[in-house]
Design a protein around this motif. Structure first.
Motif, short mmCIF file in Angstrom:
data_model
loop_
_atom_site.label_atom_id
_atom_site.label_comp_id
_atom_site.label_asym_id
_atom_site.label_seq_id
_atom_site.Cartn_x
_atom_site.Cartn_y
_atom_site.Cartn_z
N TYR A 269 53.19 50.44 33.89
CA TYR A 269 53.75 49.77 32.72
C TYR A 269 52.84 49.84 31.50
CZ TYR A 269 56.90 47.83 36.23
OH TYR A 269 57.81 47.69 37.24
N GLY A 270 51.63 50.36 31.68
CA GLY A 270 50.74 50.51 30.54
C GLY A 270 49.99 49.25 30.21
N ASN A 271 49.49 49.20 28.97
CA ASN A 271 48.57 48.15 28.55
C ASN A 271 49.16 47.34 27.40
OD1 ASN A 271 45.61 47.29 28.98
ND2 ASN A 271 45.79 47.40 26.75
N LEU A 272 48.85 46.05 27.38
CA LEU A 272 49.22 45.16 26.28
C LEU A 272 47.95 44.66 25.61
CD1 LEU A 272 50.96 43.20 24.58
CD2 LEU A 272 50.91 41.63 26.53
N THR A 273 47.86 44.80 24.29
CA THR A 273 46.77 44.24 23.51
C THR A 273 47.33 43.15 22.61
OG1 THR A 273 45.58 46.34 23.51
CG2 THR A 273 44.93 44.74 21.86
N ASP A 281 46.20 44.96 31.48
CA ASP A 281 46.92 46.02 32.18
C ASP A 281 48.17 45.40 32.80
OD1 ASP A 281 47.85 48.09 33.71
OD2 ASP A 281 45.95 48.51 34.71
N LEU A 282 49.34 45.91 32.43
CA LEU A 282 50.59 45.32 32.88
C LEU A 282 51.03 45.79 34.26
CD1 LEU A 282 52.62 45.44 29.54
CD2 LEU A 282 51.43 43.49 30.54
N THR A 283 50.38 46.81 34.79
CA THR A 283 50.72 47.30 36.13
C THR A 283 50.08 46.38 37.16
OG1 THR A 283 50.81 49.56 35.29
CG2 THR A 283 50.64 49.29 37.67
N ASP A 284 50.86 45.92 38.12
CA ASP A 284 50.40 45.01 39.19
C ASP A 284 49.98 43.64 38.66
OD1 ASP A 284 50.77 46.91 41.22
OD2 ASP A 284 48.83 47.83 40.79
N ILE A 285 50.47 43.25 37.49
CA ILE A 285 50.15 41.94 36.95
C ILE A 285 50.99 40.87 37.64
CG2 ILE A 285 51.87 41.96 35.10
CD1 ILE A 285 49.71 40.78 33.26
N ARG A 405 43.99 31.85 42.84
CA ARG A 405 45.16 31.46 42.03
C ARG A 405 45.02 31.89 40.58
NH1 ARG A 405 45.50 25.20 42.73
NH2 ARG A 405 43.24 25.51 42.41
N TYR A 406 43.79 32.11 40.13
CA TYR A 406 43.55 32.43 38.73
C TYR A 406 43.39 33.94 38.47
CZ TYR A 406 42.95 27.44 38.19
OH TYR A 406 43.16 26.08 38.18
N ALA A 407 43.51 34.74 39.51
CA ALA A 407 43.49 36.19 39.31
C ALA A 407 44.71 36.60 38.48
CB ALA A 407 43.50 36.92 40.65
N ILE A 408 44.55 37.66 37.69
CA ILE A 408 45.69 38.09 36.87
C ILE A 408 46.46 39.23 37.52
CG2 ILE A 408 44.51 37.37 34.77
CD1 ILE A 408 44.00 40.27 34.10
N ASP A 409 45.95 39.78 38.62
CA ASP A 409 46.63 40.88 39.31
C ASP A 409 47.14 40.42 40.67
OD1 ASP A 409 43.99 40.66 40.41
OD2 ASP A 409 44.29 42.63 41.34
N THR A 410 48.04 41.19 41.23
CA THR A 410 48.67 40.81 42.50
C THR A 410 47.73 40.99 43.69
OG1 THR A 410 49.61 43.03 42.72
CG2 THR A 410 50.97 41.35 41.65
N HIS A 411 46.62 41.71 43.49
CA HIS A 411 45.66 41.93 44.59
C HIS A 411 44.50 40.92 44.55
CE1 HIS A 411 47.74 45.64 45.49
NE2 HIS A 411 47.59 46.03 44.24
N ASP A 412 44.53 40.01 43.57
CA ASP A 412 43.51 38.96 43.43
C ASP A 412 42.10 39.52 43.27
OD1 ASP A 412 45.52 37.04 43.77
OD2 ASP A 412 45.30 37.06 45.95
N LYS A 413 41.97 40.59 42.47
CA LYS A 413 40.68 41.22 42.24
C LYS A 413 40.27 41.23 40.77
CE LYS A 413 39.70 42.55 46.49
NZ LYS A 413 39.64 43.96 46.85
#
Length: 434
Positions: A269-273, A281-285, A405-413
């Motif tokens: 999905y690319g990037n949002l600034t 990074d909108l991928t896996d967010i 819980r505060y990770a921004i990605d779905t992998h919590d990294k």
């Protein structure tokens, strides 16, 4: 619900971006010729094959000679709602349109683009029902279907003009596509609507407006009955490439044109600034992020994906790519600090090595990191499980120190690191744990 469309500006690797009111025109240009292919996606918001194809053309193709202009998301509000047309069928407004019609400004601006002298051929991308066959072979395969067709309004314009033999071009495109089918029953054909004599509805369309102004125009219809978006996009890109070959437009791409590769591109999905001081990074967010530090008004959202957009829904900013809702941002409003260039850097110790990074940089960590203390500034590491911490610089942190819980990605990294000067927000970086 307070639903306000936010003006969007986007960044892609192209020659030029022009804004015609609400119409985004991407120009991939060369100085060798005025020959220009105009590709339009998204006139119908529920036909994603068309506008996702236009987006990939804009971001992943290099035009080496002549010109390609792209309108990737003509009917953006309808795209967000995955609706054919929230203000009526936009493709039936190119003959007469009332002053009060909410689509009028967009229609007027895209007409201006079509009529520009440089535009040599117009291609309008659609997804149509069924699989077109000249004779009826069932409820899906029949003469009333639109899917898998190259549509023309008439056989020709002035045959002496470049690309004026519409029927011959459409047949060549059809033959080229049919050599590369995923499944045998995906065959393309030419559908001539004989618009001037036989189809009053099509007399109101974009392509008929073009041909009546002596602009060669075609519609490409992938089938809505194809099982995946990647297959729809595959056939659209095949068609676009056939048109570029006919027009002697030289192009290149860094991927093989396969269903699998297209699927991977669609999932990126690319990037949002935001305001040039937050990069996401909108991928896996994750589906929602809270306490995003932004201004109370006047925020600027930039996307690397031409289909990116933001809509204010209630208190939240909802992020879309095409018709797909990517995430929802709950804001926390701050005044922003105007920093000089030298202040837009920070020092961090990553796995024992000290480096200096620019604002919004990603920090890739194997084991631990430590944001170096800086006079007059404080650091907020979002998700760090410390209590009553005002400034979290100067602390060595590992992945185990974070609340997932505060990770921004779905992998919590991936976690946010925010920089403040007094009570004003400076910028945000991100920690990526391997």
């Amino acid at each position: 619900m307070n639903r306000i469309l936010i003006k969007i500006f986007f960044i892609v690797s192209i020659s030029f971006i022009s804004l015609y009111a609400d119409v985004q025109l991407i120009k991939k240009q060369n100085s060798d010729s005025n020959t220009t292919l105009l590709v339009i996606g998204g006139i119908h918001g529920d036909e994603p094959g068309g506008y996702f194809s236009a987006s990939i053309l804009a971001t992943h193709y290099k035009i080496n000679s002549k010109n390609v202009w792209i309108v990737p998301n003509l009917n953006q509000e309808s795209i967000q709602k995955n609706a054919r047309g929230i203000h009526g069928d936009m493709n039936r407004k190119f003959s007469i349109i009332e002053d009060k019609d909410k689509d009028k400004e967009v229609i007027q601006e895209v007409k201006k683009i079509i009529l520009q002298k440089n535009v040599s051929l117009v291609l309008n991308l659609h997804d149509g029902n069924g699989f077109y066959r000249k004779t009826d072979k069932g409820s899906i395969f029949n003469a009333n279907a639109w899917g898998q067709t190259c549509v023309i309004d008439q056989c020709d314009l002035n045959k002496s003009q470049p690309f004026g033999d519409l029927s011959k071009i459409a047949l060549n495109v059809k033959d080229g596509i049919n050599k590369k089918l995923i499944k045998e029953h995906h065959t393309f054909d030419v559908k001539n609507t004989n618009t001037k004599f036989d189809d009053e509805a099509m007399q109101l369309s974009l392509t008929y407006f073009a041909v009546t102004n002596n602009k060669p125009a075609f519609a490409i219809e992938s089938s809505k009955n194809l099982p995946s978006l990647s297959q729809k996009v595959f056939y659209h890109l095949l068609a676009i490439e056939e048109f570029m070959n006919i027009m002697n437009i030289s192009f290149s791409r860094k991927f093989d044109l396969t269903e699998e590769n297209i699927d991977a591109l669609l999932k990126n999905y690319g990037n949002l600034t935001i305001n040039d001081n937050i990069s996401i990074d909108l991928t896996d967010i994750k589906k929602s992020l809270s306490f995003i530090p932004i201004k109370s008004k006047g925020n600027i959202f930039k996307f690397s994906n031409p289909l990116g957009s933001v809509v204010k829904e209630g208190e939240n900013f909802v992020v879309y790519v095409g018709n797909q809702k990517i995430t929802s941002l709950t804001p926390q409003y701050f005044e922003l600090v105007e920093l000089c260039e030298s202040q837009n850097k920070f020092d961090v110790i990553i796995d024992g090595n000290k480096v200096s990074l620019n604002k919004t940089s990603d920090i890739v960590v194997n084991d631990d990191f430590n944001i170096v203390k800086r006079d007059g500034y404080r650091v907020n590491v979002i998700g760090f499980k410390a209590k009553d911490s005002i400034d979290e610089s100067g602390i060595s942190l590992k992945l185990k120190d974070f609340d997932k819980r505060y990770a921004i990605d779905t992998h919590d990294k991936v976690y946010r690191v925010e920089f403040y000067k007094n009570d004003e927000f400076c910028f945000m970086s991100k920690i990526h744990f391997r």
